[in-house]
Scaffold this motif. Structure first.
Motif, PDB file in Angstrom:
ATOM      1  N   TYR A  64      -9.419  -6.414   4.317  1.00 15.17           N
ATOM      2  CA  TYR A  64      -9.913  -6.591   2.911  1.00 15.17           C
ATOM      3  C   TYR A  64      -8.725  -7.082   2.237  1.00 15.17           C
ATOM      4  O   TYR A  64      -8.631  -7.036   0.965  1.00 15.17           O
ATOM      5  N   GLY A  65      -7.508  -7.785   2.867  1.00 12.93           N
ATOM      6  CA  GLY A  65      -6.430  -8.126   2.168  1.00 12.93           C
ATOM      7  C   GLY A  65      -5.562  -7.012   1.454  1.00 12.93           C
ATOM      8  O   GLY A  65      -5.023  -7.258   0.468  1.00 12.93           O
ATOM      9  N   ILE A  66      -5.645  -5.873   1.865  1.00  6.51           N
ATOM     10  CA  ILE A  66      -5.135  -4.524   0.982  1.00  6.51           C
ATOM     11  C   ILE A  66      -3.752  -4.726   1.261  1.00  6.51           C
ATOM     12  O   ILE A  66      -3.100  -5.112   2.232  1.00  6.51           O
ATOM     13  N   SER A  67      -3.070  -4.359   0.135  1.00  2.00           N
ATOM     14  CA  SER A  67      -1.712  -4.341  -0.046  1.00  2.00           C
ATOM     15  C   SER A  67      -0.974  -3.379   0.545  1.00  2.00           C
ATOM     16  O   SER A  67       0.443  -3.364   1.217  1.00  2.00           O
ATOM     17  N   ASP A  68      -1.498  -2.364   1.036  1.00  2.44           N
ATOM     18  CA  ASP A  68      -1.054  -1.134   1.856  1.00  2.44           C
ATOM     19  C   ASP A  68      -1.476  -0.875   3.267  1.00  2.44           C
ATOM     20  O   ASP A  68      -1.624   0.298   3.729  1.00  2.44           O
ATOM     21  N   ALA A  69      -1.713  -2.129   3.951  1.00  3.68           N
ATOM     22  CA  ALA A  69      -2.097  -2.035   5.143  1.00  3.68           C
ATOM     23  C   ALA A  69      -1.363  -1.048   6.203  1.00  3.68           C
ATOM     24  O   ALA A  69      -1.825  -0.345   7.013  1.00  3.68           O
ATOM     25  N   VAL A 123      -2.493   8.155  -2.014  1.00  9.29           N
ATOM     26  CA  VAL A 123      -2.372   6.519  -2.451  1.00  9.29           C
ATOM     27  C   VAL A 123      -2.671   6.481  -3.805  1.00  9.29           C
ATOM     28  O   VAL A 123      -4.164   7.045  -4.287  1.00  9.29           O
ATOM     29  N   LEU A 124      -2.006   6.252  -4.614  1.00  9.30           N
ATOM     30  CA  LEU A 124      -2.661   5.993  -6.343  1.00  9.30           C
ATOM     31  C   LEU A 124      -3.003   4.622  -6.665  1.00  9.30           C
ATOM     32  O   LEU A 124      -4.044   4.630  -7.525  1.00  9.30           O
ATOM     33  N   THR A 125      -2.722   3.574  -6.099  1.00  8.50           N
ATOM     34  CA  THR A 125      -3.016   2.164  -6.504  1.00  8.50           C
ATOM     35  C   THR A 125      -3.299   1.599  -5.209  1.00  8.50           C
ATOM     36  O   THR A 125      -2.415   1.738  -4.176  1.00  8.50           O
ATOM     37  N   LYS A 126      -4.070   0.523  -5.268  1.00 10.44           N
ATOM     38  CA  LYS A 126      -4.205  -0.413  -4.206  1.00 10.44           C
ATOM     39  C   LYS A 126      -4.776  -1.871  -4.819  1.00 10.44           C
ATOM     40  O   LYS A 126      -5.338  -2.024  -5.624  1.00 10.44           O
ATOM     41  N   THR A 127      -4.051  -2.848  -4.065  1.00  9.75           N
ATOM     42  CA  THR A 127      -4.354  -4.038  -4.479  1.00  9.75           C
ATOM     43  C   THR A 127      -5.226  -4.721  -3.228  1.00  9.75           C
ATOM     44  O   THR A 127      -4.926  -4.900  -2.043  1.00  9.75           O
ATOM     45  N   CYS A 166      -6.684   4.326  -7.149  1.00 13.70           N
ATOM     46  CA  CYS A 166      -7.538   4.851  -6.047  1.00 13.70           C
ATOM     47  C   CYS A 166      -7.618   6.254  -6.065  1.00 13.70           C
ATOM     48  O   CYS A 166      -6.516   7.003  -6.042  1.00 13.70           O
ATOM     49  N   ASP A 167      -8.805   6.981  -6.112  1.00  8.66           N
ATOM     50  CA  ASP A 167      -8.881   8.122  -6.255  1.00  8.66           C
ATOM     51  C   ASP A 167      -9.803   8.579  -5.067  1.00  8.66           C
ATOM     52  O   ASP A 167     -11.018   8.041  -4.659  1.00  8.66           O
ATOM     53  N   SER A 168      -9.594   9.623  -4.380  1.00 12.28           N
ATOM     54  CA  SER A 168     -10.074   9.979  -3.067  1.00 12.28           C
ATOM     55  C   SER A 168     -10.561  11.550  -3.180  1.00 12.28           C
ATOM     56  O   SER A 168      -9.719  12.434  -3.585  1.00 12.28           O
ATOM     57  N   LEU A 169     -11.700  12.012  -3.475  1.00  4.56           N
ATOM     58  CA  LEU A 169     -12.234  13.396  -3.744  1.00  4.56           C
ATOM     59  C   LEU A 169     -12.994  13.881  -2.420  1.00  4.56           C
ATOM     60  O   LEU A 169     -13.907  13.285  -1.933  1.00  4.56           O
ATOM     61  N   THR A 170     -12.397  14.964  -2.117  1.00  7.34           N
ATOM     62  CA  THR A 170     -13.025  15.612  -0.656  1.00  7.34           C
ATOM     63  C   THR A 170     -14.472  16.227  -1.121  1.00  7.34           C
ATOM     64  O   THR A 170     -14.550  17.266  -2.005  1.00  7.34           O
ATOM     65  N   LEU A 171     -15.316  16.190  -0.460  1.00  2.33           N
ATOM     66  CA  LEU A 171     -16.689  16.626  -0.131  1.00  2.33           C
ATOM     67  C   LEU A 171     -16.535  17.483   0.829  1.00  2.33           C
ATOM     68  O   LEU A 171     -16.845  17.546   1.813  1.00  2.33           O
ATOM     69  N   THR A 172     -16.060  19.126   0.198  1.00  7.13           N
ATOM     70  CA  THR A 172     -15.779  19.931   1.464  1.00  7.13           C
ATOM     71  C   THR A 172     -16.958  20.336   2.261  1.00  7.13           C
ATOM     72  O   THR A 172     -16.717  20.749   3.432  1.00  7.13           O
ATOM     73  N   ASP A 173     -17.795  20.532   1.449  1.00  2.20           N
ATOM     74  CA  ASP A 173     -19.295  21.021   2.493  1.00  2.20           C
ATOM     75  C   ASP A 173     -19.673  20.286   3.615  1.00  2.20           C
ATOM     76  O   ASP A 173     -20.230  20.679   4.486  1.00  2.20           O
TER      77      ASP A 173
END
Length: 283
Positions: free
Chosen positions: A167-172, A224-228, A241-248
């Motif tokens: 996806y052309g991401i900056s942080d590959a 990772v806070l930002t991604k291009t 970029c926000d990643s939320l854990t769905l613990t269950d």
């Protein structure tokens, strides 16, 4: 207790430490990297013989007190300490399959998020659910077979060209490291899940880069806070970029958004209009 993995993990953590990191003189005759086994044992307040047997995969299960001493001696982070307990069998493991069904409320939430690309990722990086903007920003996952929706496979096996990144991401590079760390922790939690061990074995066999990173035994990634994304239809888009854990269900809700009024927000809005068809530009 996974004796071989425990031993390899302890060895990797010991070898990364310098004597001066723990207040010891470095000395002129060190032939191996990191601390000596006897030094680690002294710092952990256990016998050298027992520590050596732990690294060799020959020791009985250590107590929680011994593990705490080793974690302190090797300067383990919270995530590494948790991983140590999982490998030693003193933490609960999930002797079942990891879940791939997404809560209906999360599915509904994805569709109600304004100007935000969202997707749900399993413990093995399979994209389980996504909204229209995520399909436009990345690709239309609905057109892919389930095995092709896996971001770990996309990161390591998606292209034979070394300069191509997903996806052309900056942080590959960082993303690939993150994938390996997460999969190692997942394998420790689901030691009997054939899908988890299967994807790890597949990537180790097919990707020299994955195999090299796997041998580092790292389990904690930087957030990772930002991604291009470099999108062929609208150009570069830098998103929060926000990643939320769905613990269950041991899943992650990943959200990509941009500050209101920014050019990146305008680019996301344009992708929202183009819809999943924007993914065709990647083909």
């Amino acid at each position: 207790m996974n004796k071989q993995e425990l031993g390899a993990f302890l060895r990797s953590r010991r070898e990364r430490l310098r004597p001066e990191d723990v207040g010891l003189p470095s000395g002129p005759r060190r032939r191996t990297p990191g601390l000596r086994r006897e030094e680690a044992a002294v710092l952990a307040h256990i016998s050298t013989e027992y520590y050596v047997r732990l690294e060799q995969g020959r020791a009985p299960r250590p107590s929680s007190e011994v593990l705490a001493g080793i974690a302190g001696a090797l300067r383990l982070s919270d995530a590494e300490s948790d991983h140590l307990h999982v490998l030693a069998g003193t933490a609960p493991t999930r002797n079942r399959l990891h879940r791939r069904d997404v809560r209906p409320s999360i599915l509904a939430l994805l569709e109600r998020l304004p100007q935000t690309a969202g997707l749900v990722v399993s413990a093995t990086f399979e994209v389980l659910a996504w909204n229209g903007l995520a399909a436009a920003l990345m690709e239309d996952f609905a057109e892919l077979a389930p095995e092709d929706r896996n971001l770990a496979r996309r990161a390591f096996l998606g292209s034979t060209e070394p300069d191509r990144v997903p996806y052309g991401i900056s942080d590959a590079t960082e993303f690939r490291q993150h994938v390996v760390m997460r999969l190692r922790a997942t394998l420790a939690r689901y030691p009997t899940d054939p899908e988890v061990s299967g994807i790890v074995d597949e990537l180790r066999d097919a990707s020299a880069d994955f195999a090299r990173l796997w041998e580092s035994h790292d389990v904690q990634a930087a957030p990772v806070l930002t991604k291009t994304f470099r999108h062929p239809a609208v150009g570069d888009i830098t998103v929060d970029c926000d990643s939320l854990t769905l613990t269950d269900r041991d899943q992650h809700l990943v959200l990509y958004s941009a500050p209101q009024g920014s050019s990146d927000a305008e680019a996301l809005a344009l992708l929202n209009v183009l819809g999943a068809d924007a993914g065709e530009y990647r083909r």
